[in-house]
Design a protein around this motif. Structure first.
Motif, PDB file in Angstrom:
ATOM      1  N   ARG A 295       0.839  -1.193   0.000  1.00 37.28           N
ATOM      2  CA  ARG A 295       0.000   0.000   0.000  1.00 37.28           C
ATOM      3  C   ARG A 295       0.879   1.251   0.000  1.00 37.28           C
ATOM      4  N   ASP A 296       0.466   2.232  -0.752  1.00 38.07           N
ATOM      5  CA  ASP A 296       1.184   3.501  -0.813  1.00 38.07           C
ATOM      6  C   ASP A 296       1.266   4.100   0.589  1.00 38.07           C
ATOM      7  N   GLY A 297       2.454   4.547   0.976  1.00 37.59           N
ATOM      8  CA  GLY A 297       2.644   5.134   2.302  1.00 37.59           C
ATOM      9  C   GLY A 297       3.256   4.189   3.308  1.00 37.59           C
ATOM     10  N   GLU A 298       3.456   2.913   2.931  1.00 39.57           N
ATOM     11  CA  GLU A 298       4.048   1.963   3.879  1.00 39.57           C
ATOM     12  C   GLU A 298       5.537   2.255   4.069  1.00 39.57           C
ATOM     13  N   LEU A 299       6.005   1.990   5.283  1.00 41.23           N
ATOM     14  CA  LEU A 299       7.408   2.221   5.621  1.00 41.23           C
ATOM     15  C   LEU A 299       8.264   1.031   5.206  1.00 41.23           C
ATOM     16  N   ALA A 300       9.576   1.249   5.181  1.00 44.56           N
ATOM     17  CA  ALA A 300      10.513   0.224   4.726  1.00 44.56           C
ATOM     18  C   ALA A 300      10.357  -1.109   5.456  1.00 44.56           C
ATOM     19  N   PRO A 301      10.219  -1.146   6.809  1.00 44.93           N
ATOM     20  CA  PRO A 301      10.047  -2.441   7.476  1.00 44.93           C
ATOM     21  C   PRO A 301       8.783  -3.173   7.036  1.00 44.93           C
ATOM     22  N   GLN A 302       7.684  -2.434   6.786  1.00 42.03           N
ATOM     23  CA  GLN A 302       6.458  -3.060   6.316  1.00 42.03           C
ATOM     24  C   GLN A 302       6.643  -3.654   4.925  1.00 42.03           C
ATOM     25  N   ALA A 303       7.381  -2.946   4.079  1.00 44.53           N
ATOM     26  CA  ALA A 303       7.676  -3.468   2.747  1.00 44.53           C
ATOM     27  C   ALA A 303       8.514  -4.734   2.863  1.00 44.53           C
ATOM     28  N   ALA A 304       9.453  -4.728   3.789  1.00 43.01           N
ATOM     29  CA  ALA A 304      10.271  -5.924   4.023  1.00 43.01           C
ATOM     30  C   ALA A 304       9.396  -7.103   4.433  1.00 43.01           C
ATOM     31  N   ILE A 307       7.991  -9.444   1.867  1.00 44.12           N
ATOM     32  CA  ILE A 307       8.862 -10.529   1.407  1.00 44.12           C
ATOM     33  C   ILE A 307       8.868 -11.658   2.419  1.00 44.12           C
ATOM     34  N   HIS A 308       9.105 -11.311   3.688  1.00 47.80           N
ATOM     35  CA  HIS A 308       9.091 -12.330   4.753  1.00 47.80           C
ATOM     36  C   HIS A 308       9.018 -11.615   6.103  1.00 47.80           C
ATOM     37  N   THR A 309       8.266 -12.181   7.004  1.00 46.18           N
ATOM     38  CA  THR A 309       8.121 -11.560   8.332  1.00 46.18           C
ATOM     39  C   THR A 309       9.451 -11.496   9.072  1.00 46.18           C
ATOM     40  N   ASP A 310      10.356 -12.441   8.823  1.00 46.94           N
ATOM     41  CA  ASP A 310      11.666 -12.414   9.478  1.00 46.94           C
ATOM     42  C   ASP A 310      12.465 -11.178   9.064  1.00 46.94           C
ATOM     43  N   ILE A 311      12.322 -10.770   7.794  1.00 50.51           N
ATOM     44  CA  ILE A 311      13.051  -9.591   7.310  1.00 50.51           C
ATOM     45  C   ILE A 311      12.507  -8.332   7.978  1.00 50.51           C
ATOM     46  N   GLU A 312      11.200  -8.276   8.173  1.00 48.04           N
ATOM     47  CA  GLU A 312      10.614  -7.129   8.885  1.00 48.04           C
ATOM     48  C   GLU A 312      11.056  -7.130  10.344  1.00 48.04           C
ATOM     49  N   ARG A 313      11.030  -8.299  10.967  1.00 48.05           N
ATOM     50  CA  ARG A 313      11.382  -8.402  12.389  1.00 48.05           C
ATOM     51  C   ARG A 313      12.843  -8.034  12.630  1.00 48.05           C
ATOM     52  N   GLY A 314      13.727  -8.427  11.698  1.00 53.31           N
ATOM     53  CA  GLY A 314      15.145  -8.161  11.882  1.00 53.31           C
ATOM     54  C   GLY A 314      15.666  -6.995  11.062  1.00 53.31           C
ATOM     55  N   PHE A 315      14.761  -6.134  10.603  1.00 53.04           N
ATOM     56  CA  PHE A 315      15.127  -5.020   9.727  1.00 53.04           C
ATOM     57  C   PHE A 315      16.221  -4.145  10.338  1.00 53.04           C
ATOM     58  N   ILE A 316      17.261  -3.863   9.522  1.00 51.46           N
ATOM     59  CA  ILE A 316      18.340  -2.954   9.937  1.00 51.46           C
ATOM     60  C   ILE A 316      18.326  -1.706   9.056  1.00 51.46           C
ATOM     61  N   ARG A 317      18.493  -1.909   7.763  1.00 55.42           N
ATOM     62  CA  ARG A 317      18.521  -0.816   6.794  1.00 55.42           C
ATOM     63  C   ARG A 317      17.979  -1.313   5.455  1.00 55.42           C
ATOM     64  N   ALA A 318      17.599  -0.354   4.607  1.00 54.01           N
ATOM     65  CA  ALA A 318      17.190  -0.671   3.241  1.00 54.01           C
ATOM     66  C   ALA A 318      18.122   0.066   2.287  1.00 54.01           C
ATOM     67  N   GLU A 319      18.748  -0.682   1.398  1.00 53.94           N
ATOM     68  CA  GLU A 319      19.607  -0.093   0.373  1.00 53.94           C
ATOM     69  C   GLU A 319      18.732   0.142  -0.855  1.00 53.94           C
ATOM     70  N   ILE A 320      18.596   1.412  -1.260  1.00 56.69           N
ATOM     71  CA  ILE A 320      17.581   1.777  -2.256  1.00 56.69           C
ATOM     72  C   ILE A 320      18.171   2.608  -3.389  1.00 56.69           C
ATOM     73  N   VAL A 321      17.760   2.253  -4.605  1.00 56.48           N
ATOM     74  CA  VAL A 321      17.976   3.093  -5.771  1.00 56.48           C
ATOM     75  C   VAL A 321      16.672   3.058  -6.563  1.00 56.48           C
ATOM     76  N   HIS A 322      16.266   4.198  -7.090  1.00 51.78           N
ATOM     77  CA  HIS A 322      15.018   4.188  -7.847  1.00 51.78           C
ATOM     78  C   HIS A 322      15.242   3.595  -9.233  1.00 51.78           C
ATOM     79  N   TYR A 323      14.247   2.933  -9.747  1.00 50.21           N
ATOM     80  CA  TYR A 323      14.325   2.267 -11.054  1.00 50.21           C
ATOM     81  C   TYR A 323      14.804   3.233 -12.139  1.00 50.21           C
TER      82      TYR A 323
END
Length: 362
Positions: A295-304, A307-323
């Protein structure tokens, strides 16, 4: 995303399902079939195709939409109890409801109400949804009232007051989609899966001769859809179903001849994403290129978490580049050199088209 397709008999909902999914299910009248048909449709996305060319991954996974052609609704045999239990069970699990209204005329296909009137048919369907929600509300209110007689509970008091407000709103023949609720109230009613609260997509099923007059046909229906969580589009399901059987070149030529700019699938997917407030972020590598719907407006951990709940639970950082930046420079290394690859934390709001690599530890 799961979308349930419903409509009165002979509205063309199964033809639309076939047009969207490439299925070949019989569209003849069956007196209101009891079984549902389900198909998963890949969301066309040029970004995924381009990334697939660049990374040449083992696997390419576009975003998907799950369409369900639900059992027929009877417009001539309205029951006091509303829909069947099996119908309700399936319909309450969807993210959005797609209602097909017959707007085409064909003497060979009788209308169950003896005349073509999409505004009237919309009222029939919406009334069924309201009756179903009212039934749930009334049953729950009775239980809450019994509980409160035995023991006072603040949570039960608040829930009962909210349900009374919902009941009054529905009795005024207004859908719960348009009832303003606080965040706490939204959480309180979420589990009920009220039908009139779900986002609503209405498709006016038009005939071939009406393709140039879409706005004229959908205008009167728009006037009775006075809420922000619903939308209407016009599609000729029969024509689109026939186009599905053609080659890509033949389909493009046919659409050009008829003045159809987008396929039913493209039109409906765009409408669905806009109505539900959805976007896609991307993951890319030699193993897989994939689009993820959030959903538009979701934060990086929610986006993680998509993919998998473990990635959200253990979220540290998101490495991002726009398409767009990645395509402009061609490689991740060049994007890093240009300072276009960013490390974002838990408060970052994900954007449509972000290519993300999540760093996490569990």
């Amino acid at each position: 995303m799961k979308i349930g397709i419903v409509g009165l008999p002979l509205s063309g909902k199964t033809a639309l399902f076939n047009a969207l999914t490439g299925s070949t299910i019989d569209t003849g009248f069956s007196g209101g079939k009891s079984e549902a048909h389900q198909a998963i449709v890949q969301v066309p996305d040029e970004r995924i195709e381009k990334l697939n060319e660049i990374f040449e991954p083992k696997k390419k996974t576009p975003a998907i939409i799950d369409y369900i052609d639900l059992s027929g609704m009877s417009g001539s045999e309205q029951k006091k109890g509303g829909f069947s239990d099996s119908f309700l069970g399936q319909l309450r699990t969807v993210d959005a409801i797609l209602v097909v209204l017959r707007a085409f005329k064909d003497e060979n296909i009788p209308h169950p109400q003896n005349s073509v009137n999409p505004v009237r048919d919309y009222g029939i369907v919406e009334s069924e949804f309201m009756l179903s929600d009212l039934s749930i509300i009334e049953n729950r209110m009775q239980r809450l009232q019994r509980q409160l007689k035995a023991k006072k509970n603040d949570q039960d008091v608040r829930e009962l007051a909210l349900l009374e407000k919902c009941q009054q709103y529905l009795e005024e023949e207004k859908p719960l989609r348009s009832l303003e609720m606080s965040t706490d109230e939204e959480m309180m009613v979420r589990g009920y899966q009220f039908l009139t609260k779900k986002p609503l997509i209405v498709v006016a099923n038009i005939g071939e001769d009406d393709i140039a007059d879409e706005e004229k046909i959908i205008g009167p229906i728009k006037t009775v859809m006075a809420d922000t969580k619903s939308t209407i589009i016009a599609i000729s399901a029969q024509i689109e179903m026939e186009i599905q059987q053609l080659s890509d070149e033949e389909a493009e030529s046919f659409r050009n001849d008829l003045g159809i700019t987008d396929s039913a699938m493209e039109k409906l997917i765009r409408t669905s994403y806009d109505l539900l407030g959805l976007i896609s972020f991307l993951t890319a590598g030699t193993d897989e290129v994939r689009a993820w719907t959030i959903r538009d407006g979701e934060l990086a951990p929610q986006a993680a978490g998509a993919i998998h709940t473990d990635i959200e639970r253990g979220f540290i950082r998101a490495e991002i580049v726009h398409y767009d930046d990645f395509i402009k420079h061609g490689t991740m290394a060049k994007c890093k050199t240009e300072g276009l690859v960013r490390l974002e934390g838990k408060e970052y709001v994900v954007k449509d088209g972000d290519i993300i690599n999540f760093r996490f530890a569990v």
